[in-house]
Scaffold this motif. Structure first.
Motif, short mmCIF file in Angstrom:
data_model
loop_
_atom_site.label_atom_id
_atom_site.label_comp_id
_atom_site.label_asym_id
_atom_site.label_seq_id
_atom_site.Cartn_x
_atom_site.Cartn_y
_atom_site.Cartn_z
N GLN A 271 0.84 -1.20 0.00
CA GLN A 271 0.00 0.00 0.00
C GLN A 271 0.88 1.24 0.00
OE1 GLN A 271 -3.24 -0.20 2.75
NE2 GLN A 271 -4.08 1.79 2.16
N VAL A 272 0.39 2.26 -0.72
CA VAL A 272 1.04 3.59 -0.71
C VAL A 272 -0.03 4.62 -0.39
CG1 VAL A 272 2.94 3.06 -2.27
CG2 VAL A 272 0.74 3.74 -3.22
N VAL A 273 0.37 5.68 0.33
CA VAL A 273 -0.54 6.74 0.77
C VAL A 273 0.17 8.07 0.62
CG1 VAL A 273 -1.93 7.64 2.67
CG2 VAL A 273 -1.65 5.18 2.43
N TRP A 274 -0.53 9.09 0.11
CA TRP A 274 0.00 10.45 0.07
C TRP A 274 -0.28 11.15 1.39
CZ3 TRP A 274 2.80 12.38 -4.00
CH2 TRP A 274 2.74 11.68 -5.22
N LEU A 275 0.73 11.79 1.97
CA LEU A 275 0.59 12.51 3.24
C LEU A 275 1.13 13.93 3.09
CD1 LEU A 275 1.78 9.87 5.86
CD2 LEU A 275 -0.56 10.42 5.23
N PRO A 276 0.44 14.93 3.64
CA PRO A 276 0.98 16.30 3.61
C PRO A 276 2.20 16.42 4.51
CG PRO A 276 -1.02 16.21 4.93
CD PRO A 276 -0.88 14.86 4.30
N GLU A 277 3.16 17.22 4.07
CA GLU A 277 4.33 17.46 4.91
C GLU A 277 3.93 18.26 6.13
OE1 GLU A 277 7.63 19.12 2.88
OE2 GLU A 277 7.52 17.71 1.20
N PRO A 278 4.55 17.99 7.28
CA PRO A 278 4.14 18.66 8.53
C PRO A 278 4.21 20.18 8.45
CG PRO A 278 5.60 16.80 8.98
CD PRO A 278 5.60 16.99 7.50
N ARG A 279 5.24 20.73 7.82
CA ARG A 279 5.41 22.19 7.80
C ARG A 279 4.91 22.82 6.50
NH1 ARG A 279 11.56 22.78 10.34
NH2 ARG A 279 11.13 21.67 12.30
N HIS A 280 4.60 22.01 5.52
CA HIS A 280 4.12 22.52 4.23
C HIS A 280 2.92 21.68 3.80
CE1 HIS A 280 7.86 24.84 3.93
NE2 HIS A 280 8.49 23.72 4.27
N SER A 281 1.73 22.12 4.17
CA SER A 281 0.54 21.30 3.92
C SER A 281 0.22 21.16 2.44
CB SER A 281 -0.67 21.91 4.65
OG SER A 281 -0.90 23.24 4.21
N HIS A 282 0.78 22.08 1.59
CA HIS A 282 0.52 22.00 0.16
C HIS A 282 1.47 21.04 -0.54
CE1 HIS A 282 3.72 24.96 0.56
NE2 HIS A 282 4.05 24.72 -0.71
N ARG A 283 2.49 20.57 0.18
CA ARG A 283 3.43 19.59 -0.38
C ARG A 283 3.18 18.24 0.25
NH1 ARG A 283 9.27 22.24 0.34
NH2 ARG A 283 9.84 20.19 -0.50
N PHE A 284 3.39 17.19 -0.55
CA PHE A 284 3.03 15.86 -0.09
C PHE A 284 4.20 14.89 -0.19
CE2 PHE A 284 -0.98 17.82 -0.95
CZ PHE A 284 -1.87 17.25 -0.06
N GLN A 285 4.18 13.91 0.72
CA GLN A 285 5.13 12.81 0.72
C GLN A 285 4.37 11.52 0.43
OE1 GLN A 285 6.53 13.64 4.81
NE2 GLN A 285 8.58 13.87 3.95
N VAL A 286 5.12 10.48 0.10
CA VAL A 286 4.52 9.17 -0.16
C VAL A 286 4.93 8.22 0.95
CG1 VAL A 286 4.33 7.24 -1.76
CG2 VAL A 286 4.62 9.56 -2.65
N LEU A 287 3.95 7.61 1.60
CA LEU A 287 4.21 6.60 2.62
C LEU A 287 3.98 5.22 2.01
CD1 LEU A 287 3.50 6.53 6.34
CD2 LEU A 287 2.40 4.76 5.00
N SER A 288 4.91 4.30 2.24
CA SER A 288 4.81 2.95 1.69
C SER A 288 4.88 1.92 2.80
CB SER A 288 5.92 2.69 0.67
OG SER A 288 7.20 2.86 1.26
N VAL A 289 4.13 0.83 2.61
CA VAL A 289 4.03 -0.25 3.59
C VAL A 289 4.36 -1.56 2.90
CG1 VAL A 289 2.42 -1.55 5.03
CG2 VAL A 289 2.34 0.93 5.02
N ALA A 290 5.24 -2.37 3.52
CA ALA A 290 5.64 -3.63 2.90
C ALA A 290 5.76 -4.73 3.95
CB ALA A 290 6.97 -3.47 2.15
N THR A 291 5.83 -5.95 3.44
CA THR A 291 5.90 -7.11 4.35
C THR A 291 7.30 -7.32 4.91
OG1 THR A 291 6.10 -8.49 2.37
CG2 THR A 291 3.94 -8.34 3.37
N ASP A 292 8.26 -6.44 4.60
CA ASP A 292 9.57 -6.54 5.24
C ASP A 292 9.58 -5.88 6.62
OD1 ASP A 292 9.39 -3.90 4.52
OD2 ASP A 292 11.24 -3.83 3.35
N GLY A 293 8.41 -5.36 7.05
CA GLY A 293 8.29 -4.78 8.38
C GLY A 293 8.60 -3.30 8.44
N LYS A 294 8.84 -2.66 7.29
CA LYS A 294 9.18 -1.23 7.30
C LYS A 294 8.02 -0.39 6.77
CE LYS A 294 13.10 -1.50 4.95
NZ LYS A 294 14.40 -1.08 4.34
N VAL A 295 7.88 0.78 7.38
CA VAL A 295 6.94 1.81 6.93
C VAL A 295 7.79 3.04 6.63
CG1 VAL A 295 4.94 3.21 7.51
CG2 VAL A 295 5.09 0.87 8.37
N LEU A 296 7.84 3.45 5.35
CA LEU A 296 8.80 4.46 4.93
C LEU A 296 8.10 5.68 4.34
CD1 LEU A 296 11.41 2.11 3.21
CD2 LEU A 296 11.38 2.91 5.57
#
Length: 536
Positions: A271-296
């Protein structure tokens, strides 16, 4: 003018000429029988006029023709009669109004005092009645069925036997995207796959010809449209990479990619999810989830690269022990993550689904360092804060309620949907929807008590908890041969649309009936009551 010589004369001239030629030249002493020497002599010109020219002279003829004479006529028209008319309203007549008798104030006051107690009693009785709870006047025409609006597919992907592993609507609600990959059997890391989009508002929509197609070197396991950029799509691959494409650039759609580095996931990204940056709500980061146990968390930088900005790792020894869990296998340290859902009320709060079947309440604000040996360019943190009671198998999907800060749904391979509260480990309710896997579950964006689920039996089920908490209100057949439905998403802009993708490689767009799109009276209160009654 030359004169004509007669035949006799011509012959005579010729004899004389011959004789002259014979006697010209040096004198001879011989007798008259021998001709003398030749001498030069000038003679007259003989000419014969040509009779051919006169006979073959140019012949010419002159002819003429005349069209018939054109007749013309003139006419004029003159009206012989005219009429004038005038209209005049009649003189208005005064209408006398009947006289209104004067009311008797004392008698009216006496009547009101007499009925006051009775009217007050009836009004209080009606106020306390629940006879019309949930009733709303709706003048729109009611649609009573759920119908299939579009059946979309990409034949080259179907020819490879690829599944639709993810669907997503863009921010305008007019474009639907799907990811092609494979779930289940075999190593599909090198299998070529596709990301396709269809613009449903475009004239002449061809359901088998996507508006845009991106070819991907590895199976695409999930995707998500950007929250504000209608053409940007993030996807997670079987190889562990995360990529971002611009679907408006068909010649060169790739914007960013993680590449295969030490930071990249070593297992498929689910799964991937777009998240707003904490200090810049108009800019977004991508969060990824995998079965290797990491959330990046990835951030786009120059040169088309996604750079790791923050990371989390799930270690067995750091899981909260508020719920009894199965003992992990010897040597196992990482907990594989399979799904994620973020709270609609707290941007730092999210829930993770795991291969072990238990949901984890997590926070982006966690500061504890993760106990892990996985390499990383940034410090990895341990996000888990609370563990919920597990399913009977891995969790495939999670969804947080848009209308209640503490409620979320989970679906897993045990065929159950669990309704949890963030405040307690045990589920508020558990619904067995299928004897096969459940691959997806989503809350409705407009109805607080409605959610949809995708089953391994080929069904899309719609639940209305206001009507029943045990059986679906509507169940529609997505695939005729009971092939699994792997993903579904509500359209937040055009709320009557629901897209679902299946193992046959098709995306069906369902048009929901009005009962699933129009919120009933006090429905949010009923959701609050459901959460508080069971949690207490």
């Amino acid at each position: 003018m030359a004169t004509s010589a007669q035949p006799g004369q011509l012959g005579l001239a010729g004899s004389a000429g011959t004789e002259a030629l014979a006697t010209s030249g040096t004198s001879s002493t011989e007798g008259p029988e021998r001709p003398g020497p030749l001498q030069d002599e000038t003679l007259g010109v003989a000419s014969v006029p040509s009779q051919w020219r006169g006979v073959q002279g140019i012949r010419g003829e002159t002819k003429s023709c005349q069209t018939a004479s054109i007749a013309t006529a003139e006419a004029s028209v003159q009206a012989r009669k005219h009429v004038d008319a005038e209209v005049q309203t009649e003189v208005p007549e005064l209408v006398s109004l009947p006289s209104v008798p004067r009311y008797n104030g004392s008698r009216l006051a006496a009547f009101l005092r007499k009925v006051e107690a009775m009217v007050t009693r009836e009004l209080n009785k009606n106020w306390q009645s629940h006879a019309f709870d949930g009733f709303e006047v709706n003048w729109a025409e009611q649609q009573q069925t759920v119908t299939c609006l579009h059946t979309l597919s990409y034949p080259p992907a179907q020819g490879q036997g690829l599944h639709v592993t993810g669907v997503s609507w863009n921010t305008t609600g007019s474009v639907v995207a799907c990811a092609y990959g494979r779930l289940g059997d075999g190593d599909w890391s090198t299998l070529k796959s596709f990301v396709c989009t269809w613009n449903l508002d475009r004239r002449g929509l061809n359901p088998q010809q996507p508006s845009a197609v991106v070819e991907v070197p590895s199976a695409v396991m999930c995707l998500a449209f950007h929250p504000t950029q209608p053409a940007h799509v993030a996807g997670g691959l079987y190889s562990g990479e995360v990529l971002v494409w611009d679907m408006s650039r068909p010649e060169d759609p790739l914007l960013w990619r993680t590449g295969l580095t030490d930071d990249t996931h070593t297992d498929p990204v689910y799964q991937v999810v777009w998240l707003p940056e904490p200090r810049h709500s108009h800019r977004f980061q991508v969060l990824s989830v995998a079965t290797d146990g990491k959330v990046l968390l990835w951030q786009g930088v120059g040169a088309g690269r996604l750079q790791l900005s923050a990371g989390f790792a799930l270690a067995v020894q750091q899981l909260p022990r508020n719920t009894k869990l199965k003992k992990p296998s010897r040597g196992e340290t990482e907990v594989g993550a399979t799904a994620v859902a973020f709270s609609n009320f707290d941007p730092s709060l999210f829930v993770l689904g795991t291969e072990g079947g238990f949901p984890l309440k997590c926070s982006l604000m966690a500061e504890e360092a993760a106990v892990t040996r996985m390499p990383s360019s940034v410090p990895l943190r341990a996000p888990a804060q609370f563990t919920f009671a597990p399913h009977g198998g891995p969790i495939y999907s999670l969804s947080c309620s848009p209308f209640h800060r503490n409620l979320f749904l989970s679906a897993g391979t045990d065929g159950h949907v669990h309704l949890y509260s963030m405040l307690q480990a045990q589920p508020l309710t558990s619904l067995q929807l299928s004897h096969k896997y459940l691959f997806a579950v989503r809350w409705s964006p407009v109805r607080p008590l409605v959610f949809a689920a995708a089953s391994g039996g080929g069904d899309v089920q719609l639940f209305d908890l206001q009507k029943s908490s045990q059986k679906p209100s509507v169940s529609v057949k997505q695939t005729e041969d009971e092939s699994p439905v792997y993903c579904l998403e509500f359209n937040c802009q055009q709320t009557q649309l629901l897209a679902a993708g299946d193992a046959k490689g098709t995306v069906k767009v369902w048009q929901l009936s009005s009962e699933f799109t129009e919120q009933g009276a006090r429905e949010t209160e009923h959701l609050d009551q459901l959460a508080s009654e069971v949690a207490s």
